[in-house]
Design an enzyme around this catalytic site. Structure first.
Site, PDB file in Angstrom:
ATOM      1  N   GLY A 176     -24.236 -15.867  76.123  1.00  0.00           N
ATOM      2  CA  GLY A 176     -23.550 -17.140  75.956  1.00  0.00           C
ATOM      3  C   GLY A 176     -23.213 -17.819  77.263  1.00  0.00           C
ATOM      4  O   GLY A 176     -23.292 -19.037  77.389  1.00  0.00           O
ATOM      5  N   GLU A 196     -33.402  -9.824  80.671  1.00  0.00           N
ATOM      6  CA  GLU A 196     -32.534  -9.775  79.484  1.00  0.00           C
ATOM      7  C   GLU A 196     -33.085  -8.721  78.525  1.00  0.00           C
ATOM      8  O   GLU A 196     -34.260  -8.776  78.166  1.00  0.00           O
ATOM      9  CB  GLU A 196     -32.465 -11.137  78.807  1.00  0.00           C
ATOM     10  CG  GLU A 196     -31.812 -11.160  77.433  1.00  0.00           C
ATOM     11  CD  GLU A 196     -30.386 -10.616  77.433  1.00  0.00           C
ATOM     12  OE1 GLU A 196     -30.141  -9.630  76.708  1.00  0.00           O
ATOM     13  OE2 GLU A 196     -29.546 -11.176  78.159  1.00  0.00           O
ATOM     14  N   GLN A 266     -25.101 -11.630  85.817  1.00  0.00           N
ATOM     15  CA  GLN A 266     -24.148 -12.062  84.795  1.00  0.00           C
ATOM     16  C   GLN A 266     -24.294 -11.249  83.511  1.00  0.00           C
ATOM     17  O   GLN A 266     -24.031 -11.743  82.419  1.00  0.00           O
ATOM     18  CB  GLN A 266     -24.289 -13.557  84.498  1.00  0.00           C
ATOM     19  CG  GLN A 266     -23.587 -14.429  85.508  1.00  0.00           C
ATOM     20  CD  GLN A 266     -23.383 -15.847  85.002  1.00  0.00           C
ATOM     21  OE1 GLN A 266     -23.086 -16.074  83.839  1.00  0.00           O
ATOM     22  NE2 GLN A 266     -23.548 -16.808  85.886  1.00  0.00           N
ATOM     23  N   ALA A 269     -21.023  -6.697  82.197  1.00  0.00           N
ATOM     24  CA  ALA A 269     -20.548  -5.452  82.800  1.00  0.00           C
ATOM     25  C   ALA A 269     -19.059  -5.228  82.565  1.00  0.00           C
ATOM     26  O   ALA A 269     -18.575  -4.106  82.724  1.00  0.00           O
ATOM     27  CB  ALA A 269     -20.851  -5.459  84.293  1.00  0.00           C
ATOM     28  N   CYS A 424     -17.537 -31.411  83.330  1.00  0.00           N
ATOM     29  CA  CYS A 424     -17.744 -31.744  84.737  1.00  0.00           C
ATOM     30  C   CYS A 424     -16.553 -31.207  85.499  1.00  0.00           C
ATOM     31  O   CYS A 424     -15.520 -30.867  84.914  1.00  0.00           O
ATOM     32  CB  CYS A 424     -17.913 -33.245  84.965  1.00  0.00           C
ATOM     33  SG  CYS A 424     -16.436 -34.221  84.631  1.00  0.00           S
TER      34      CYS A 424
END
Length: 570
Positions: A176, A196, A266, A269, A424
């Site tokens: 995600g 992945e 990313q 973990a 933003c």
């Protein structure tokens, strides 16, 4: 979980008709359901939104009770949520938050993942991640600009330019949050190679409605590396995913003497059981081991984390610009016992990592200016409302070239997931202006229904996370958790629509405390002062936090804006 329920697709209502007694309650209901929309959530059938096991509600019974409470909630009442469960409704004030949320919080001595798992199995607590349990997740876009900003800033710092053409970015994960990496890299003109383990996650990125969260999947490891090197050598903007474990990818890069230009990670973990996946077994075998023998699964995860960190250190030594992207891989590798502390940091010295986190390396100067991730959602469900908000922001800040470029790129390249949304990075003195302009546009009918404004808990003054946002603070105050609590209480006092306090988001149980706020722009004059106060005070706590830690830039910003900070000159 003790309950089972036949899964039914959830989707936030659209339009101007409401089922609650006010727009602030309606907004909370829609955002809760939006978090669980299959376009948004990773495992909606389990109420998991993102980040391993980050949930929007504790179980199906609690979810239905929350929905009912929101529908019945009066405009001077406040609903209390304890780890995804509604536990009380009290009379407050019309300007008070309609919902107050606390997720995943344990007394520090007991704040371990093992004990948390025991409580979760008993149905007493849930993991709320950051924006999953606080009902303001907007899909992968929520981290996209921050990731893009980090890659660009790293390029400027290390290569003299934010244009990463001819540069290779390598990382792991396509979940995600991690799923933002390929697009964030290609938006900076880089070549991206990622790993992945879950093929469904890769397919989800390939199938996004707009190009292009991901360009290509290659299942042969050497062919994936060759394709990435070819794209890099030809200065081709391209993202490639290899279906496998990132540790195997890094090991092979080392064997082939291939050095990435930028290296990060990313993977989940922060969660050694339900997030991270050990090497040496297939994904299907890992899922079976996780179910059959959780202790052995944890042991293998920790062992893999240690090798993961060592490989990143090896590639760093060969010249890769290496940084942690906030998943606590370094800390969890030490926790597992397979990596000695001195291999990765100065023993006992907080923040002394051999490769830095992304916040101290690239983002902290922004935090000192009260700048951070600012997101909003169109409750109408109409994409045109987001386009109108984009126009409003561009008109307010016509000289902010990076912001204008981002909004134009986002319109062209970023798909909506669930309700249309935008993110933003805005600073102190900017967020309130945007919120008031949105509210006026709703009142005038230029926007069809109210706008919800929120943010990630990863923000300038709302988090204490020594291995991420508050790593290597100037005064050594990395682990002091008073600041997010002050932030949350100030947002309650300022009149936010809902406020949350969580622990463990992004880095795991016991490693962080963080807070969130949401304010609804319903078009009314009565809401304007609440918008002004919330969107001024919320980032203001970040300036206070960094000025208190000794950052001169934060002190200068405080003086410029006349923010009152006792005991600091100016």
């Amino acid at each position: 979980m003790n309950e089972q329920k036949q899964y039914q697709r959830l989707r936030a209502p659209r339009g101007t008709a409401i089922v609650c007694k006010g727009w602030h309650q309606e907004a909370a209901l829609r955002m809760l359901l939006n978090n669980l929309d299959p376009e948004v959530a990773e495992k909606p059938e389990e109420l998991i939104v993102y980040g391993g096991t980050g949930r929007a509600a504790r179980n199906w019974r609690c979810l239905q009770a929350i929905i009912q409470c929101l529908k019945e909630l009066e405009n001077d009442e406040t609903l209390l949520i304890q780890s995804g469960k509604p536990v009380g409704v009290f009379k407050t004030f019309s300007s008070a938050p309609r919902v107050i949320i606390a997720n995943s919080n344990l007394v520090p001595h007991w704040a371990t993942k093992t004990y948390f798992d025991e409580l979760e199995a008993a149905g007493l607590i849930m993991f709320g991640q950051m924006t999953a349990g606080s009902w303001i997740y907007i899909g992968t876009q929520g981290i996209l600009q921050g990731t893009h900003q980090t890659f660009v800033t790293a390029g400027i710092k290390h290569f003299g330019t934010g244009d990463l053409a001819g540069r290779l970015v390598v990382s792991g994960g396509l979940g995600g949050m991690s799923g933002a990496q390929p697009l964030a890299a290609t938006m900076a003109n880089a070549t991206y190679l990622g790993a992945e383990v879950d093929p469904k996650r890769i397919e989800r990125r390939l199938a996004s409605k707009k190009p292009r969260y991901l360009d290509e999947r290659i299942d042969d490891l050497d062919r994936a590396i060759d394709a990435a090197l070819d794209a890099k050598n030809h200065r081709q903007t391209k993202s490639i995913a290899w279906c496998g474990n990132v540790v195997d990818l890094l090991r092979r890069l080392k064997e082939r003497n291939v050095t990435p230009d930028l290296l990060t990670d990313q993977t989940s973990a922060h969660d050694e059981l339900n997030g991270y996946v050990p090497t040496g077994i297939t994904f299907e075998e890992a899922l079976e081991l996780r179910r059959r023998d959780p202790d052995e699964y944890r042991r293998r995860s920790y062992q893999t984390m240690a090798e993961h960190v060592r490989l990143m250190l090896d590639l760093q030594a060969r010249g890769a610009i290496t940084f942690d992207y906030g998943n606590n891989l370094r800390g969890k590798a030490i926790e597992g016992g397979f990596l000695k502390e001195e291999e990765i940091r100065t023993p006992g010295k907080i923040g002394s990592w051999k490769y830095p986190g992304f916040v101290p390396a690239y983002i902290r100067p922004l935090f000192c200016r009260g700048m951070g991730p600012f997101r909003w959602v169109a409750l109408s469900g109409e994409p045109e409302d987001i386009l109108e908000t984009d126009r409003i922001v561009m008109e307010l800040f016509p000289d902010n070239t990076p912001l204008l470029n981002w909004l134009k790129k986002a319109e062209n390249e970023v798909p909506f997931q669930g309700l249309p949304a935008r993110i933003c990075w805005l600073g102190y003195g900017e967020r309130d202006r945007v919120g008031l302009a949105f509210n006026q546009a709703v009142r005038e009918g230029r926007i069809k229904a109210p706008i919800v404004i929120g943010r990630d808990h990863l923000d300038t003054g709302s988090v204490a996370s020594p291995n991420r946002e508050t790593e290597a603070m100037l005064d050594g105050s990395d682990a002091i958790a008073d600041w997010p609590l002050l932030n949350a209480m100030l947002n309650v006092a300022s009149g936010a629509s809902w406020v949350s306090i969580h622990s463990g988001g992004g880095v795991g149980i016991g490693y962080s405390v963080h807070a969130g706020q949401v304010i609804v722009c319903d078009g009314s004059l009565a809401t304007e002062e609440r918008i002004r106060r919330v969107l001024t005070n919320d980032p203001g706590t970040g300036i206070c936090r960094h000025a208190d830690a000794g950052y001169e830039e934060a002190k200068t910003v405080a003086r410029t804006w006349k923010i009152k900070i006792p005991l600091i000159d100016g």
